[in-house]
Motif scaffolding. Structure first.
Motif, PDB file in Angstrom:
ATOM      1  N   TYR A   9       5.473   6.322 -14.397  1.00 25.34           N
ATOM      2  CA  TYR A   9       5.649   5.183 -13.495  1.00 25.34           C
ATOM      3  C   TYR A   9       4.279   4.587 -13.181  1.00 25.34           C
ATOM      4  CZ  TYR A   9      10.433   6.826 -12.686  1.00 25.34           C
ATOM      5  OH  TYR A   9      11.744   7.216 -12.845  1.00 25.34           O
ATOM      6  N   PRO A  10       3.820   3.601 -13.951  1.00 19.14           N
ATOM      7  CA  PRO A  10       2.449   3.111 -13.808  1.00 19.14           C
ATOM      8  C   PRO A  10       2.150   2.423 -12.487  1.00 19.14           C
ATOM      9  CG  PRO A  10       3.705   1.746 -15.345  1.00 19.14           C
ATOM     10  CD  PRO A  10       4.542   2.937 -15.053  1.00 19.14           C
ATOM     11  N   MET A  11       3.180   1.998 -11.747  1.00 19.34           N
ATOM     12  CA  MET A  11       2.951   1.285 -10.485  1.00 19.34           C
ATOM     13  C   MET A  11       3.478   2.064  -9.275  1.00 19.34           C
ATOM     14  SD  MET A  11       1.427  -1.604 -11.343  1.00 19.34           S
ATOM     15  CE  MET A  11       1.783  -3.030 -10.305  1.00 19.34           C
ATOM     16  N   LEU A  12       3.834   3.310  -9.480  1.00 13.10           N
ATOM     17  CA  LEU A  12       4.376   4.121  -8.391  1.00 13.10           C
ATOM     18  C   LEU A  12       3.425   5.264  -8.060  1.00 13.10           C
ATOM     19  CD1 LEU A  12       6.722   4.660  -6.444  1.00 13.10           C
ATOM     20  CD2 LEU A  12       7.822   6.004  -8.247  1.00 13.10           C
ATOM     21  N   PHE A  13       3.109   5.413  -6.760  1.00 13.95           N
ATOM     22  CA  PHE A  13       2.172   6.421  -6.301  1.00 13.95           C
ATOM     23  C   PHE A  13       2.811   7.183  -5.150  1.00 13.95           C
ATOM     24  CE2 PHE A  13      -0.011   2.941  -8.225  1.00 13.95           C
ATOM     25  CZ  PHE A  13      -1.090   3.490  -8.897  1.00 13.95           C
ATOM     26  N   LYS A  14       2.258   8.353  -4.853  1.00 12.39           N
ATOM     27  CA  LYS A  14       2.851   9.164  -3.802  1.00 12.39           C
ATOM     28  C   LYS A  14       1.790   9.972  -3.084  1.00 12.39           C
ATOM     29  CE  LYS A  14       7.103  11.819  -3.116  1.00 12.39           C
ATOM     30  NZ  LYS A  14       8.234  12.499  -3.786  1.00 12.39           N
ATOM     31  N   GLN A  15       1.955  10.075  -1.771  1.00  5.20           N
ATOM     32  CA  GLN A  15       1.111  10.945  -0.955  1.00  5.20           C
ATOM     33  C   GLN A  15       2.032  11.754  -0.050  1.00  5.20           C
ATOM     34  OE1 GLN A  15      -1.558   9.651   2.479  1.00  5.20           O
ATOM     35  NE2 GLN A  15      -3.070   9.942   0.866  1.00  5.20           N
ATOM     36  N   GLY A  16       2.035  13.071  -0.234  1.00  8.41           N
ATOM     37  CA  GLY A  16       3.013  13.881   0.489  1.00  8.41           C
ATOM     38  C   GLY A  16       4.409  13.503   0.037  1.00  8.41           C
ATOM     39  N   ASP A  17       5.256  13.117   0.982  1.00 13.37           N
ATOM     40  CA  ASP A  17       6.614  12.710   0.620  1.00 13.37           C
ATOM     41  C   ASP A  17       6.820  11.203   0.765  1.00 13.37           C
ATOM     42  OD1 ASP A  17       6.427  12.601   3.353  1.00 13.37           O
ATOM     43  OD2 ASP A  17       8.428  13.413   3.730  1.00 13.37           O
ATOM     44  N   ILE A  18       5.716  10.427   0.821  1.00 13.93           N
ATOM     45  CA  ILE A  18       5.822   8.971   0.990  1.00 13.93           C
ATOM     46  C   ILE A  18       5.437   8.266  -0.308  1.00 13.93           C
ATOM     47  CG2 ILE A  18       5.015   6.952   2.259  1.00 13.93           C
ATOM     48  CD1 ILE A  18       4.519   8.734   4.653  1.00 13.93           C
ATOM     49  N   PRO A  19       6.388   7.638  -0.986  1.00 15.96           N
ATOM     50  CA  PRO A  19       6.069   6.869  -2.190  1.00 15.96           C
ATOM     51  C   PRO A  19       5.519   5.487  -1.809  1.00 15.96           C
ATOM     52  CG  PRO A  19       8.368   7.624  -2.171  1.00 15.96           C
ATOM     53  CD  PRO A  19       7.834   7.757  -0.781  1.00 15.96           C
ATOM     54  N   LEU A  20       4.590   5.012  -2.619  1.00 13.24           N
ATOM     55  CA  LEU A  20       4.044   3.662  -2.483  1.00 13.24           C
ATOM     56  C   LEU A  20       4.289   2.954  -3.809  1.00 13.24           C
ATOM     57  CD1 LEU A  20       2.386   1.386  -1.209  1.00 13.24           C
ATOM     58  CD2 LEU A  20       0.310   2.626  -1.851  1.00 13.24           C
ATOM     59  N   ASP A  21       5.126   1.935  -3.767  1.00 12.26           N
ATOM     60  CA  ASP A  21       5.549   1.234  -4.985  1.00 12.26           C
ATOM     61  C   ASP A  21       4.876  -0.136  -5.027  1.00 12.26           C
ATOM     62  OD1 ASP A  21       6.850   0.779  -7.321  1.00 12.26           O
ATOM     63  OD2 ASP A  21       8.881   0.977  -6.524  1.00 12.26           O
ATOM     64  N   LEU A  22       4.081  -0.365  -6.054  1.00  9.88           N
ATOM     65  CA  LEU A  22       3.370  -1.635  -6.215  1.00  9.88           C
ATOM     66  C   LEU A  22       4.178  -2.560  -7.128  1.00  9.88           C
ATOM     67  CD1 LEU A  22      -0.289  -0.343  -6.748  1.00  9.88           C
ATOM     68  CD2 LEU A  22       0.872  -0.892  -4.593  1.00  9.88           C
ATOM     69  N   HIS A  23       4.257  -3.833  -6.752  1.00  9.56           N
ATOM     70  CA  HIS A  23       5.038  -4.801  -7.524  1.00  9.56           C
ATOM     71  C   HIS A  23       4.211  -6.045  -7.803  1.00  9.56           C
ATOM     72  CE1 HIS A  23       8.919  -2.712  -6.597  1.00  9.56           C
ATOM     73  NE2 HIS A  23       8.291  -2.407  -5.477  1.00  9.56           N
ATOM     74  N   ILE A  24       4.313  -6.541  -9.027  1.00  6.89           N
ATOM     75  CA  ILE A  24       3.747  -7.853  -9.339  1.00  6.89           C
ATOM     76  C   ILE A  24       4.863  -8.869  -9.551  1.00  6.89           C
ATOM     77  CG2 ILE A  24       1.592  -6.972 -10.304  1.00  6.89           C
ATOM     78  CD1 ILE A  24       2.838  -7.318 -13.092  1.00  6.89           C
TER      79      ILE A  24
END
Length: 371
Positions: A146-161
């Motif tokens: 998932y090149p635009m999906l990141f995670k810290q702990g149990d919180i995903p951060l999804d980047l969108h263009i």
């Protein structure tokens, strides 16, 4: 003991929104378990009187209170604030697509709308810098495949263009012209989670929320409740003309008609009849049955794909949409496969899905033939 299914749960949840929940469901463990999984628990629980809460409390699998809701909401607010602050410092304009943008601006209290991830939209030219901010400053870890999906702990951060996900399924661009440019064109400076942020107006936000809900086949009632609250806001501010203009410009009349019809009928949203008349699509026999089932609280298998294909103007575009849906790009196939042998796992998963789809469609054809 009541035997509850998704359809019955949704029916009773809508009654609960209108303060008409019957005693047998008020004390049903299954009902509240469904509500928790559907993110509707806080809004339904806080709509009860203290006496009804006391009666329902023994039915809950875990003790719940307003403090629990508030603690979860504060955790997500702090995480979102930290992300927004980092992007503001890097001078990268971003838009929160849902999450805090919905909970803070539509709900009377943010804790009434649970969310577990952060979705950010920005212009493609900022992609490299955005990933550096996420990795080097915020220390979120990238997820494999998932090149635009990141995670810290149990919180995903999804980047969108792209707001509609057209970078994954390119055929979606033929469904709607709604783009990142439209989000920024109709955004105004505001605050979210205590930080400077851009807030998108309902001309774009309402059609987008309807598209997003249909994209997931209206599987979660909370997405429809978001639309209900935004529709109420649009009605109060007398913005229906601008919103209808947006629906037509982005060619999203069909998802808007479905969503607005549901929230008007079952949640009591104040939506003018002329809006529904203006967005109602031409329906054949099969789609009329799909709509009737949807309005009876049924979650319909592959509803998104079936309606999206009807929104495409030509048969060649429909065929391309189905081809890309069934056999998408390598990146998407890797995500569907979930690791291991991509080819083996993808084919195995797709064959199971096609089998379920053929069974569901066979049942529908049989029911249509009987009528």
């Amino acid at each position: 003991m009541i035997k509850l299914n998704t359809k019955l749960y949704r029916q009773q949840a809508c009654l609960a929104i209108n303060k008409q929940l019957s005693d047998q469901y008020l004390t049903s463990t299954d009902f509240w378990t469904y509500a928790q999984a559907d993110a509707m628990f806080p809004i339904l629980w806080t709509s009860l009187t203290e006496a009804d809460q006391a009666r329902a409390l023994p039915s809950l699998q875990l003790p719940i209170s307003g403090k629990v809701f508030a603690a979860d909401a504060l955790r997500m607010k702090n995480a979102t604030a930290r992300v927004l602050r980092a992007f503001n410092d890097a001078k990268i304009p971003v838009i929160c697509m849902r999450g805090v943008a919905v909970s803070e601006k539509l709900y009377p209290h943010a804790y009434l709308r649970p969310h577990t991830d952060i979705d950010l939209l920005f212009e493609e030219k900022h992609t490299l810098m955005a990933k550096q901010v996420v990795g080097n400053i915020l220390h979120y870890n990238p997820l494999k495949a998932y090149p635009m999906l990141f995670k810290q702990g149990d919180i995903p951060l999804d980047l969108h263009i792209e707001p509609i996900g057209a970078e994954r399924i390119k055929a979606w661009k033929d469904i709607t012209p709604l783009s990142t440019k439209d989000f920024f064109m109709y955004a105004q400076e505001s605050t979210l989670a205590g930080e400077k942020a851009l807030l998108v107006g309902p001309r774009v936000m309402l059609p987008y929320l309807c598209f997003h809900a249909l994209k997931h086949s209206f599987e979660r009632l909370i997405w429809l409740y978001d639309i209900h609250l935004l529709a109420q806001q649009v009605n109060d501010l007398k913005q229906w003309d601008a919103v209808l203009e947006g629906m037509k410009e982005y060619k999203l009349e069909r998802p808007c008609f479905y969503a607005l019809s549901y929230v008007k009928e079952h949640m009591g949203a104040n939506i003018p009849d002329e809006i529904l008349v203006a967005t109602k699509p031409n329906m054949g026999l099969v789609e009329r049955r799909l709509f009737a089932r949807f309005m009876k609280h049924e979650i319909i298998p592959y509803m998104a794909e079936r309606l999206f294909s009807r929104m495409l103007p030509s048969w060649s575009q429909r065929l391309e949409f189905w081809r890309e849906t069934i056999y998408p790009s390598l990146e998407v196939r890797e995500q569907i496969a979930g690791g291991g042998c991509v080819k083996c796992n993808f084919i195995r998963t797709r064959l199971k899905q096609i089998g379920r789809a053929m069974l569901a469609f066979g049942k529908e054809i049989f029911l249509i033939a009987r009528t």
